[in-house]
Design a protein around this motif. Structure first.
Motif, PDB file in Angstrom:
ATOM      1  N   THR A  19       0.850  -1.187   0.000  1.00 43.50           N
ATOM      2  CA  THR A  19       0.000   0.000   0.000  1.00 43.50           C
ATOM      3  C   THR A  19       0.885   1.236   0.000  1.00 43.50           C
ATOM      4  O   THR A  19       2.068   1.163   0.313  1.00 43.50           O
ATOM      5  CB  THR A  19      -0.931   0.012   1.225  1.00 43.50           C
ATOM      6  N   LYS A  20       0.283   2.375  -0.324  1.00 48.22           N
ATOM      7  CA  LYS A  20       1.083   3.575  -0.545  1.00 48.22           C
ATOM      8  C   LYS A  20       1.839   4.002   0.704  1.00 48.22           C
ATOM      9  O   LYS A  20       3.009   4.363   0.641  1.00 48.22           O
ATOM     10  CB  LYS A  20       0.180   4.709  -1.026  1.00 48.22           C
ATOM     11  N   ASN A  21       1.194   3.981   1.863  1.00 47.57           N
ATOM     12  CA  ASN A  21       1.840   4.391   3.112  1.00 47.57           C
ATOM     13  C   ASN A  21       1.955   3.228   4.093  1.00 47.57           C
ATOM     14  O   ASN A  21       2.025   3.431   5.308  1.00 47.57           O
ATOM     15  CB  ASN A  21       1.056   5.537   3.764  1.00 47.57           C
ATOM     16  N   GLY A  22       1.974   2.012   3.545  1.00 49.96           N
ATOM     17  CA  GLY A  22       2.023   0.839   4.411  1.00 49.96           C
ATOM     18  C   GLY A  22       3.436   0.443   4.807  1.00 49.96           C
ATOM     19  O   GLY A  22       4.403   1.208   4.647  1.00 49.96           O
ATOM     20  N   LYS A  23       3.550  -0.769   5.293  1.00 47.42           N
ATOM     21  CA  LYS A  23       4.819  -1.284   5.764  1.00 47.42           C
ATOM     22  C   LYS A  23       5.721  -1.672   4.591  1.00 47.42           C
ATOM     23  O   LYS A  23       5.237  -2.157   3.563  1.00 47.42           O
ATOM     24  CB  LYS A  23       4.565  -2.496   6.662  1.00 47.42           C
ATOM     25  N   VAL A  24       7.029  -1.466   4.772  1.00 44.49           N
ATOM     26  CA  VAL A  24       7.987  -1.808   3.720  1.00 44.49           C
ATOM     27  C   VAL A  24       8.072  -3.323   3.595  1.00 44.49           C
ATOM     28  O   VAL A  24       8.346  -4.034   4.571  1.00 44.49           O
ATOM     29  CB  VAL A  24       9.379  -1.209   4.019  1.00 44.49           C
ATOM     30  N   VAL A  25       7.827  -3.832   2.386  1.00 48.15           N
ATOM     31  CA  VAL A  25       7.873  -5.274   2.149  1.00 48.15           C
ATOM     32  C   VAL A  25       9.305  -5.749   1.963  1.00 48.15           C
ATOM     33  O   VAL A  25       9.725  -6.753   2.539  1.00 48.15           O
ATOM     34  CB  VAL A  25       7.021  -5.634   0.919  1.00 48.15           C
ATOM     35  N   LYS A  26      10.077  -5.017   1.170  1.00 46.82           N
ATOM     36  CA  LYS A  26      11.444  -5.438   0.888  1.00 46.82           C
ATOM     37  C   LYS A  26      12.246  -4.215   0.465  1.00 46.82           C
ATOM     38  O   LYS A  26      11.705  -3.229  -0.062  1.00 46.82           O
ATOM     39  CB  LYS A  26      11.482  -6.496  -0.217  1.00 46.82           C
ATOM     40  N   GLU A  27      13.571  -4.282   0.691  1.00 46.47           N
ATOM     41  CA  GLU A  27      14.486  -3.218   0.293  1.00 46.47           C
ATOM     42  C   GLU A  27      15.578  -3.812  -0.606  1.00 46.47           C
ATOM     43  O   GLU A  27      15.998  -4.950  -0.414  1.00 46.47           O
ATOM     44  CB  GLU A  27      15.132  -2.549   1.515  1.00 46.47           C
ATOM     45  N   PHE A  28      16.000  -3.008  -1.569  1.00 47.51           N
ATOM     46  CA  PHE A  28      17.048  -3.415  -2.496  1.00 47.51           C
ATOM     47  C   PHE A  28      18.148  -2.362  -2.487  1.00 47.51           C
ATOM     48  O   PHE A  28      17.877  -1.162  -2.348  1.00 47.51           O
ATOM     49  CB  PHE A  28      16.494  -3.567  -3.916  1.00 47.51           C
ATOM     50  N   ARG A  29      19.371  -2.831  -2.662  1.00 46.32           N
ATOM     51  CA  ARG A  29      20.507  -1.899  -2.654  1.00 46.32           C
ATOM     52  C   ARG A  29      20.491  -1.003  -3.878  1.00 46.32           C
ATOM     53  O   ARG A  29      20.784   0.180  -3.790  1.00 46.32           O
ATOM     54  CB  ARG A  29      21.810  -2.696  -2.587  1.00 46.32           C
ATOM     55  N   THR A  30      20.144  -1.560  -5.036  1.00 45.98           N
ATOM     56  CA  THR A  30      20.056  -0.786  -6.269  1.00 45.98           C
ATOM     57  C   THR A  30      18.809  -1.222  -7.036  1.00 45.98           C
ATOM     58  O   THR A  30      18.190  -2.242  -6.727  1.00 45.98           O
ATOM     59  CB  THR A  30      21.297  -0.987  -7.158  1.00 45.98           C
ATOM     60  N   SER A  31      18.471  -0.452  -8.059  1.00 47.74           N
ATOM     61  CA  SER A  31      17.333  -0.806  -8.902  1.00 47.74           C
ATOM     62  C   SER A  31      17.628  -2.048  -9.743  1.00 47.74           C
ATOM     63  O   SER A  31      16.710  -2.793 -10.110  1.00 47.74           O
ATOM     64  CB  SER A  31      16.975   0.366  -9.816  1.00 47.74           C
ATOM     65  N   ARG A  32      18.910  -2.286 -10.046  1.00 46.84           N
ATOM     66  CA  ARG A  32      19.267  -3.510 -10.776  1.00 46.84           C
ATOM     67  C   ARG A  32      18.998  -4.761  -9.927  1.00 46.84           C
ATOM     68  O   ARG A  32      18.609  -5.808 -10.448  1.00 46.84           O
ATOM     69  CB  ARG A  32      20.729  -3.461 -11.208  1.00 46.84           C
ATOM     70  N   ASP A  33      19.234  -4.671  -8.613  1.00 47.07           N
ATOM     71  CA  ASP A  33      18.915  -5.792  -7.728  1.00 47.07           C
ATOM     72  C   ASP A  33      17.409  -6.052  -7.703  1.00 47.07           C
ATOM     73  O   ASP A  33      16.975  -7.208  -7.680  1.00 47.07           O
ATOM     74  CB  ASP A  33      19.419  -5.508  -6.317  1.00 47.07           C
ATOM     75  N   ALA A  34      16.618  -4.979  -7.734  1.00 49.65           N
ATOM     76  CA  ALA A  34      15.161  -5.144  -7.778  1.00 49.65           C
ATOM     77  C   ALA A  34      14.728  -5.797  -9.083  1.00 49.65           C
ATOM     78  O   ALA A  34      13.825  -6.643  -9.103  1.00 49.65           O
ATOM     79  CB  ALA A  34      14.481  -3.787  -7.604  1.00 49.65           C
ATOM     80  N   GLN A  35      15.370  -5.414 -10.173  1.00 54.16           N
ATOM     81  CA  GLN A  35      15.049  -6.013 -11.471  1.00 54.16           C
ATOM     82  C   GLN A  35      15.366  -7.501 -11.468  1.00 54.16           C
ATOM     83  O   GLN A  35      14.583  -8.326 -11.956  1.00 54.16           O
ATOM     84  CB  GLN A  35      15.834  -5.307 -12.568  1.00 54.16           C
ATOM     85  N   ALA A  36      16.508  -7.885 -10.896  1.00 54.19           N
ATOM     86  CA  ALA A  36      16.883  -9.295 -10.840  1.00 54.19           C
ATOM     87  C   ALA A  36      15.964 -10.090  -9.907  1.00 54.19           C
ATOM     88  O   ALA A  36      15.687 -11.266 -10.155  1.00 54.19           O
ATOM     89  CB  ALA A  36      18.335  -9.429 -10.383  1.00 54.19           C
ATOM     90  N   TYR A  37      15.462  -9.460  -8.853  1.00 56.65           N
ATOM     91  CA  TYR A  37      14.602 -10.160  -7.893  1.00 56.65           C
ATOM     92  C   TYR A  37      13.265 -10.534  -8.521  1.00 56.65           C
ATOM     93  O   TYR A  37      12.771 -11.653  -8.349  1.00 56.65           O
ATOM     94  CB  TYR A  37      14.379  -9.280  -6.660  1.00 56.65           C
ATOM     95  N   PHE A  38      12.658  -9.605  -9.266  1.00 56.27           N
ATOM     96  CA  PHE A  38      11.343  -9.867  -9.847  1.00 56.27           C
ATOM     97  C   PHE A  38      11.445 -10.748 -11.086  1.00 56.27           C
ATOM     98  O   PHE A  38      10.451 -11.319 -11.513  1.00 56.27           O
ATOM     99  CB  PHE A  38      10.641  -8.554 -10.187  1.00 56.27           C
ATOM    100  N   GLY A  39      12.615 -10.818 -11.709  1.00 53.76           N
ATOM    101  CA  GLY A  39      12.801 -11.738 -12.805  1.00 53.76           C
ATOM    102  C   GLY A  39      12.078 -11.381 -14.069  1.00 53.76           C
ATOM    103  O   GLY A  39      11.771 -12.234 -14.887  1.00 53.76           O
ATOM    104  N   HIS A  40      11.761 -10.108 -14.295  1.00 52.68           N
ATOM    105  CA  HIS A  40      11.149  -9.698 -15.555  1.00 52.68           C
ATOM    106  C   HIS A  40      12.032  -8.626 -16.177  1.00 52.68           C
ATOM    107  O   HIS A  40      12.767  -7.927 -15.486  1.00 52.68           O
ATOM    108  CB  HIS A  40       9.726  -9.177 -15.345  1.00 52.68           C
ATOM    109  N   PRO A  41      11.990  -8.479 -17.487  1.00 51.67           N
ATOM    110  CA  PRO A  41      12.974  -7.634 -18.175  1.00 51.67           C
ATOM    111  C   PRO A  41      12.657  -6.153 -18.173  1.00 51.67           C
ATOM    112  O   PRO A  41      12.977  -5.465 -19.123  1.00 51.67           O
ATOM    113  CB  PRO A  41      12.918  -8.187 -19.610  1.00 51.67           C
ATOM    114  N   CYS A  42      12.039  -5.642 -17.141  1.00 56.23           N
ATOM    115  CA  CYS A  42      11.792  -4.199 -17.077  1.00 56.23           C
ATOM    116  C   CYS A  42      13.121  -3.477 -16.902  1.00 56.23           C
ATOM    117  O   CYS A  42      13.973  -3.895 -16.122  1.00 56.23           O
ATOM    118  CB  CYS A  42      10.855  -3.884 -15.922  1.00 56.23           C
ATOM    119  N   CYS A  43      13.295  -2.397 -17.628  1.00 62.77           N
ATOM    120  CA  CYS A  43      14.555  -1.660 -17.563  1.00 62.77           C
ATOM    121  C   CYS A  43      14.736  -1.047 -16.182  1.00 62.77           C
ATOM    122  O   CYS A  43      13.778  -0.541 -15.576  1.00 62.77           O
ATOM    123  CB  CYS A  43      14.565  -0.579 -18.648  1.00 62.77           C
ATOM    124  N   TRP A  44      15.963  -1.080 -15.670  1.00 62.80           N
ATOM    125  CA  TRP A  44      16.223  -0.535 -14.335  1.00 62.80           C
ATOM    126  C   TRP A  44      15.965   0.970 -14.289  1.00 62.80           C
ATOM    127  O   TRP A  44      15.590   1.509 -13.241  1.00 62.80           O
ATOM    128  CB  TRP A  44      17.665  -0.833 -13.918  1.00 62.80           C
TER     129      TRP A  44
END
Length: 511
Positions: free
Chosen positions: A362-387
């Motif tokens: 949710t917009k102001n809810g609890k943090v689900v997960k944190e990533f060091r960089t946007s590239r790490d987030a891209q690798a976590y979700f496993g889809h080819p969205c550009c960082w």
């Protein structure tokens, strides 16, 4: 009265003695038919029904025609139902599905309030109806997978979607990555899932591992003024071995970037007839503007980058100001924002700041997960969205892929005063205009707004730089150096600076 007549609703005279004039069911049906026949042809209810029926019939005819054409040409498999695609549609992720499958999936997501996305790779669907079958569209083009070692064709698929459904490749294969690799012009970008990819029929040759693009191609060494061919070499490596001109510099001229000469000569591929071009104007002579990073207010203008470097005591070969003006990965230089004169660029406060990526349900809810960089987030979700797309959602605090994205700043950027710490300067002494003391800025006290300066004579003073007269000095060449013997590694002499070492060695050589 016998023989009397009556008038009907239609205006027709009917005799009372006529047996048909009696109000029975048969007469009522006959009158109704007569009434409908006398109505004008532009009846709205009848026309609406007729247009609807015509539209349905027309759509049915189009679907039948499309089915007949695609049945002969298209043999694609639906990525959702895994059967032969009926009325195939290509989604924005390049998956090919049936028309009914994508409609039912879109309606299901609309009912649940979710964002329209592909059920296989979770990429957002830009067009809910998809793209109709078109042999020239990239999603329906046949692709080839080539071996990395020999560049030979290992697999051939009717489309990128068909390649993603083949279990022989192993693992999760995304058609969007395959299409991106096929459209790329660089060899490294054409690699995906252990293969090189290209569209079937493409004439571009993919290089083998360890093979350079310029190896094996003959080049010519040309005189820069007369245009005469001096010598021809079989490759850039041979040219480097014979002329001692760097291969990188020769490659730059062959690609027509920057100056037209390398090692005093002009270079071109064998068979080309063009000559050298005029040298580009140096960018360090373009005027630049200095702006406050926090407020974006204009502070000062300089005639060139070199003048700005001298004003701040920067090294001549430093490219910080140029990188900020060009927007190449830096937010500030010396604590300020810089731009070319006449440009309307403004500071980007999230650029150059140490931060991490956070996602929430949710917009102001609890943090689900944190990533060091946007590239790490891209690798976590496993889809080819550009960082870079994830970075944009983080800056805008937007919603993407069923999560809200946001930055959390870890370390604020240094202020202009803190950037001055560690630099050398010389300060004019009060009461004596000819006396200057050289030293180094050791620290900055934010409470008092003063800099702590350690002079070379050992004294420590605190000053507000606006209240004193000072000049920045280049610290290049000011550090002490040692002269060593190459064989024994013994220290022969010690000098206070490079200039002192050069002066002493020139004296010894002349003596």
């Amino acid at each position: 009265m016998h023989g009397s007549t009556t008038t009907t609703d239609t205006g027709t005279a009917i005799s009372a003695s006529d047996p048909c004039s009696k109000p029975n069911a048969r007469n009522l049906k006959k009158r109704k038919r007569e009434f409908l026949d006398l109505q004008p042809p532009n009846n709205t209810s009848i026309n609406i029904m007729s247009t609807r029926e015509q539209k349905k019939a027309k759509d049915k005819e189009q679907e039948e025609e499309e089915a007949q054409t695609t049945k002969k040409v298209c043999e694609e498999i639906c990525a959702i139902c895994k059967s032969r695609a009926k009325h195939p549609r290509a989604m924005s992720c390049h998956h090919i599905v049936c028309k009914r499958c994508i409609k039912s999936h879109s309606k299901q997501q609309q009912c649940t309030g979710e964002e329209a996305s592909c059920p296989l790779c979770n990429i957002a669907i830009l067009r809910s109806k998809g793209v109709k079958y078109d042999p020239g569209y990239v999603s329906f083009k046949a692709v080839e997978a080539l071996k990395r070692t020999t560049a030979e064709v290992a697999h051939t698929f009717s489309s990128a979607s068909a390649a993603s459904l083949r279990s022989s490749l192993g693992g999760l294969v995304l058609p969007s990555c395959i299409v991106k690799a096929c459209q790329s012009k660089q060899r490294d970008s054409r690699q995906y899932h252990g293969f090189y990819w290209r569209f079937q029929g493409c004439k571009d040759r993919i290089l083998r591992v360890g093979e350079s693009n310029k190896d094996g191609i003959a080049i010519e060494q040309v005189h820069a003024e007369t245009g005469k061919i001096i010598e021809t070499f079989s490759s850039t490596r041979k040219a480097f071995e014979m002329t001692n001109v760097s291969r990188c510099v020769i490659k730059r001229v062959l690609e027509r970037r920057g100056k037209a000469t390398a090692g005093g000569f002009f270079w071109r591929f064998q068979g080309e007839t063009h000559g050298p071009w005029p040298d580009p104007e140096p960018t360090n002579l373009n005027p630049v503007e200095q702006l406050d990073f926090e407020t974006g207010d204009f502070l000062k203008s300089f005639e060139s980058i070199a003048e700005a470097k001298r004003a701040f005591g920067m090294r001549p070969n430093s490219g910080c100001i140029r990188d900020v003006c060009a927007g190449k990965g830096r937010a500030t230089a010396q604590g300020y924002f810089w731009r070319w004169k006449g440009s309307q660029a403004l500071p980007n406060h999230m650029m150059g700041v140490q931060k991490i990526v956070q996602i929430r349900k949710t917009k102001n809810g609890k943090v689900v997960k944190e990533f060091r960089t946007s590239r790490d987030a891209q690798a976590y979700f496993g889809h080819p969205c550009c960082w870079s797309t994830l970075c944009r959602y983080c800056r805008e605090k937007g919603y993407y892929n069923k999560h809200y994205w946001q930055y959390r700043v870890l370390k604020e950027p240094k202020s202009a005063e803190e950037e001055m710490v560690g630099k050398r300067l010389r300060v004019q002494q009060p009461g004596n205009c000819d006396e200057w003391l050289e030293g180094k800025v050791e620290d900055f006290h934010s409470e008092t707004g003063k800099h702590e300066i350690l002079f070379d004579n050992g004294t420590m003073e605190q000053h507000t730089l606006e209240d004193i007269r000072y000049e920045w000095k280049n610290d290049q060449g000011q550090k002490p150096v040692e002269q060593l013997d190459l064989k024994t590694e013994e220290i022969l002499a010690t000098f206070n600076s490079i200039s002192d070492a050069a002066a002493s060695l020139s004296l010894s050589n002349s003596g």
